[in-house]
Design an enzyme around this catalytic site. Structure first.
Site, short mmCIF file in Angstrom:
data_model
loop_
_atom_site.label_atom_id
_atom_site.label_comp_id
_atom_site.label_asym_id
_atom_site.label_seq_id
_atom_site.Cartn_x
_atom_site.Cartn_y
_atom_site.Cartn_z
N CYS A 2 -51.92 35.34 55.52
CA CYS A 2 -51.28 34.58 54.58
C CYS A 2 -51.38 34.95 53.62
O CYS A 2 -52.45 35.82 53.50
CB CYS A 2 -51.84 32.47 54.65
SG CYS A 2 -51.29 32.40 56.45
N ARG A 38 -47.33 38.30 51.26
CA ARG A 38 -48.30 37.74 52.42
C ARG A 38 -47.86 36.65 53.58
O ARG A 38 -48.22 36.23 54.64
CB ARG A 38 -50.02 37.48 52.40
CG ARG A 38 -50.28 39.28 51.62
CD ARG A 38 -51.81 38.34 51.25
NE ARG A 38 -52.82 38.18 52.33
CZ ARG A 38 -53.71 39.22 52.73
NH1 ARG A 38 -53.70 40.48 52.58
NH2 ARG A 38 -54.57 38.32 54.33
N TRP A 97 -47.62 32.38 55.90
CA TRP A 97 -47.23 32.84 56.84
C TRP A 97 -47.20 31.93 57.91
O TRP A 97 -47.92 32.86 58.55
CB TRP A 97 -47.51 34.33 56.90
CG TRP A 97 -46.51 35.58 57.82
CD1 TRP A 97 -46.61 35.87 59.26
CD2 TRP A 97 -45.32 35.72 58.06
NE1 TRP A 97 -45.48 36.09 59.87
CE2 TRP A 97 -44.29 35.98 58.86
CE3 TRP A 97 -43.97 35.43 56.81
CZ2 TRP A 97 -42.81 37.03 59.30
CZ3 TRP A 97 -42.91 35.83 56.65
CH2 TRP A 97 -42.53 37.01 58.12
N ASN A 123 -55.97 31.97 56.52
CA ASN A 123 -55.08 32.65 57.20
C ASN A 123 -55.71 32.58 58.42
O ASN A 123 -57.24 32.98 58.51
CB ASN A 123 -55.78 33.76 55.64
CG ASN A 123 -54.63 35.07 56.27
OD1 ASN A 123 -53.89 34.91 57.21
ND2 ASN A 123 -55.17 35.95 55.62
N LYS A 510 -37.27 57.05 62.74
CA LYS A 510 -37.43 56.31 61.12
C LYS A 510 -37.89 57.59 60.35
O LYS A 510 -37.04 57.63 59.56
CB LYS A 510 -39.16 56.55 61.14
CG LYS A 510 -40.01 55.82 62.14
CD LYS A 510 -40.23 54.27 61.10
CE LYS A 510 -39.85 52.76 61.46
NZ LYS A 510 -39.04 52.67 62.38
N GLU A 513 -34.49 56.98 59.16
CA GLU A 513 -34.01 56.08 57.68
C GLU A 513 -35.00 56.54 56.17
O GLU A 513 -34.73 55.64 55.42
CB GLU A 513 -34.42 54.38 58.44
CG GLU A 513 -35.70 54.09 59.17
CD GLU A 513 -35.96 52.91 59.68
OE1 GLU A 513 -35.32 52.32 58.90
OE2 GLU A 513 -36.27 52.67 60.12
N LYS A 632 -33.87 44.48 54.96
CA LYS A 632 -34.75 44.50 55.88
C LYS A 632 -34.62 43.72 57.27
O LYS A 632 -35.01 44.00 58.29
CB LYS A 632 -36.15 43.55 55.00
CG LYS A 632 -36.98 43.45 56.28
CD LYS A 632 -37.80 44.94 56.45
CE LYS A 632 -38.96 44.17 57.48
NZ LYS A 632 -39.07 45.54 58.31
#
Ligand code: AGP
Length: 637
Positions: A2, A38, A97, A123, A510, A513, A632
């Site tokens: 967070c 975050r 988060w 956090n 990986k 992309e 994403k």
């Protein structure tokens, strides 16, 4: 993971009614904007302001004002514009988060004590929150959220109410907490003061001129000062406008290390790395450690109560089907080897977009495991809907609390990798493997396939993996150099066997992309059935060699695969464990990884491949974090 911001400044000069909100709010919101990467499923602020504005000579008593909203930071800003909080000499702010409790207004931070006089933001993960919460509930303390953080709010509020000052209260409470936490707290009895604490979670101090700051990283205050102090493990910091005091949890004074931030604001948001992907690759040790946090009890036994899935259902499962896409599917492929080995249950791994079109055989004894970082991949959403219509039980392994896939599943086991910003998935991959292993061990323990001591042994191996991954990261310079040498390659092959095969697939993905380069991963044994015809003079071929201690002749076979391609002109880059000199005759370059148990190997062998792909893309001047044509989260079928 967070975003956390704290501010302690001069007595405000702005009247509470000023819509501008004054310096405190400006500092906190600016910090939260920089830290939003975050965590962005909810946000909130708390200020301790003079209750009667500036009418009294020294201001009247103080009042705590808390505003918090689920959703992006913009929703919090709207709420503050609609109902401004008074300016203040102390303020804290948080972007969340979620780890415990979905993204709702009630679960958003700050959380307040029962008497409403203290606010705290957090956090991390309080591992022993359940026991602490049970005690407080028994004492009649009212809870308003599902979070672990609220436990701390009540404990701190009670300590201050019993006569401790806020700093002493923080030290007392932290001594009773287990897990990973960065905490900031304010209290109406300590106007102009913010108290912070950290254990296994970051906290830095910003030293201003007439004000001081706290943050989960320097991005929180980079716009205000570059002079900072780094706090160490188990330390408590107390800031006011003109003072910063640091002690251990035991109260012993500490002199923290001072440093100057030489990053610009944009770099600060990436922790000083050029790319979010590089930052996230370096967060992998913590992603594995945090995914393990709170899932073993004091005796070291595995505890997955959060699954909330009937153990009878798990016991009678006779087949597992993993459904996922891309990197998440490769994590599932790795997990297949472990779960079949531990549980003796057949595990199929299915690309989500193929699943429902093949008329899969599903019964109520089939457990579908849906793996997804974003939790929004539409191919997976549609697949699990189909699975549930067919009567199967669905368990989601997801990195995003409250996302569609866990919401539409029968149960969820969350990874705690923190937000993954770069499109190319890295830390989520390691966290997914970790979570899959926890699930496999839990099933094996439940079904009696493994003794408790055997489960504890494997858990011990998993707990050793953050350090092993860190060792690989510390050695990554040679791979970065290799990437610049090979940046103009036209095609790169990746070979692996057993758990090295999905790693080869992931290494190829990986490179595709990120560097827009033809790359292909193969099961090493498949080479002679055709693909070896691809090998050309000088062609780079990565070979993931298993430990010599793994399955009987696995190691020898892969070494000979490396020799076969090298004999045909390939430039072999061999990923091999420390001390394995049998590979020297078949490698143009050996990239060493620490010696780890066979099933743990993917957690270390994938890291050089991630770094290689990132560095090739960087060498080619490409956008590492936002590769062309990609998103994403793929929320269309
Ligand atoms: C991985 O680097 C890619 N970004 C992509 O393959 C990704 O893993 C896939 O789209 C699945 O996403 P999810 O984990 O959010 O479901």
């Amino acid at each position: 993971m967070c975003g956390i911001v704290g501010y302690a400044g001069p007595r405000p000069t702005v009247r509470p009614s000023d819509p501008a909100g004054g310096e405190a709010l400006a500092v906190v919101l600016e910090g939260l904007r920089r830290l939003e990467y975050r965590g962005y499923d909810s946000a909130g602020v708390a200020v301790v302001a003079e209750a009667d504005g500036h009418d009294g000579p020294g201001g009247g008593a103080h009042a705590l004002h808390v505003t918090k909203r689920a959703g992006r930071l913009a929703r919090l800003v709207e709420a503050l514009e609609a109902e401004p909080v008074p300016d203040a000499a102390a303020a804290i702010g948080h972007t969340r988060w979620a780890t415990h409790g979905g993204p709702t207004d009630a679960n958003a931070h700050p959380h307040t004590s029962a008497d409403g006089r203290l606010a705290v933001i957090h956090n991390g993960i309080i591992e022993n929150y359940a026991a602490l919460k049970a005690e407080l509930l028994e004492q009649g303390v009212p809870f308003t959220s599902q979070t672990d953080t609220e436990v701390v709010a009540h404990l701190l509020g009670r300590a201050v109410a019993a006569g401790a000052d806020l700093t002493t209260a923080m030290r007392e409470v932290c001594r009773d907490l287990e897990g990973a936490f960065t905490l900031l707290a304010v209290h109406v009895d300590a106007p102009g003061t913010v108290v912070g604490a950290r254990r296994n979670s970051p906290l830095v101090v910003g030293l201003g001129d007439g004000a001081n700051y706290l943050g989960s990283d320097v991005a929180a205050f980079i716009g205000r000062t570059r002079d900072a102090l780094e706090l160490g493990q188990d330390q408590v910091v107390t800031i006011t406008a003109t003072s910063v005091e640091v002690t251990g949890f035991d109260g012993a004074p500490v002199t923290p290390r001072a440093f100057t931030v030489d990053w610009d604001a944009a770099a600060a948001e990436k922790g000083g790395y050029q790319w979010y992907m590089d930052k996230e690759i370096h967060e992998q040790p913590k992603a594995v450690a945090d995914t393990l946090l709170g899932r073993t009890d004091a005796s070291g036994a595995l505890v997955l109560d959060e699954l909330r899935m009937d153990t009878a259902v798990l016991r009678r499962t006779d087949k597992i089907i993993v459904i996922a896409c891309g990197t998440a599917a490769y994590a599932g492929h790795v997990a297949k080897y472990a779960i079949e080995h531990w549980c003796r249950i057949p595990v199929e791994v299915e690309l989500a977009h193929e699943f429902r079109y093949r008329d899969p055989v599903l019964t109520e004894r089939t457990l579908v495991v849906a793996i997804s970082q974003s939790g929004e991949t539409m191919d997976v959403v549609m697949a699990i809907r189909h699975a549930r219509e067919q009567g199967a039980k669905v368990l989601a392994i997801c990195n995003t609390q409250g996302a569609t896939i866990p919401r539409e599943s029968d149960a969820a086991l969350y990874t705690h990798a923190g937000p993954e910003v770069a499109v190319a998935s890295t830390k989520a991959f390691l966290a997914q493997i970790t979570a899959c292993y926890l699930l496999g061990l839990y099933l094996a323990q439940l079904r009696g396939n493994m003794f408790a001591d055997e489960v504890r042994t494997v858990l011990g191996q998993l707990h050793g993996m953050p350090d092993a991954v860190q060792t690989v990261l510390d050695r990554s310079e040679e791979v970065r150099k290799l990437a610049h040498e090979l940046a103009d390659s036209k095609s790169v092959l990746f070979l692996g066997r057993h758990v090295g095969f999905p790693v080869a697939l992931e290494g190829a993905l990986k490179l595709k992309e990120l560097a827009y380069l033809h790359a292909e991963g193969f099961a090493a044994g498949e080479l002679k059935h055709g693909p070896i015809a691809l090998v050309e003079e000088g062609q780079p071929v990565f070979v993931i060699v298993p430990s010599p201690d793994s399955r009987d002749s696995l190691h020898a076979k892969v070494v000979s695969n490396a020799q076969e391609v090298r004999a045909r002109g390939a430039r072999t880059i061999v990923i091999a464990e420390d001390g394995d000199d049998a590979v020297l005759g078949s490698a143009d370059l050996v990239v060493r990884v620490p010696r780890v148990p066979t099933l743990m190997a993917p957690l270390v062998t994938v890291v050089p491949l991630q770094v290689f792909a990132m560095e090739v893309a960087s060498a080619k001047g490409l956008d590492v974090d936002q590769p062309r044509n990609l998103a994403k989260s793929v929320t269309v079928e």
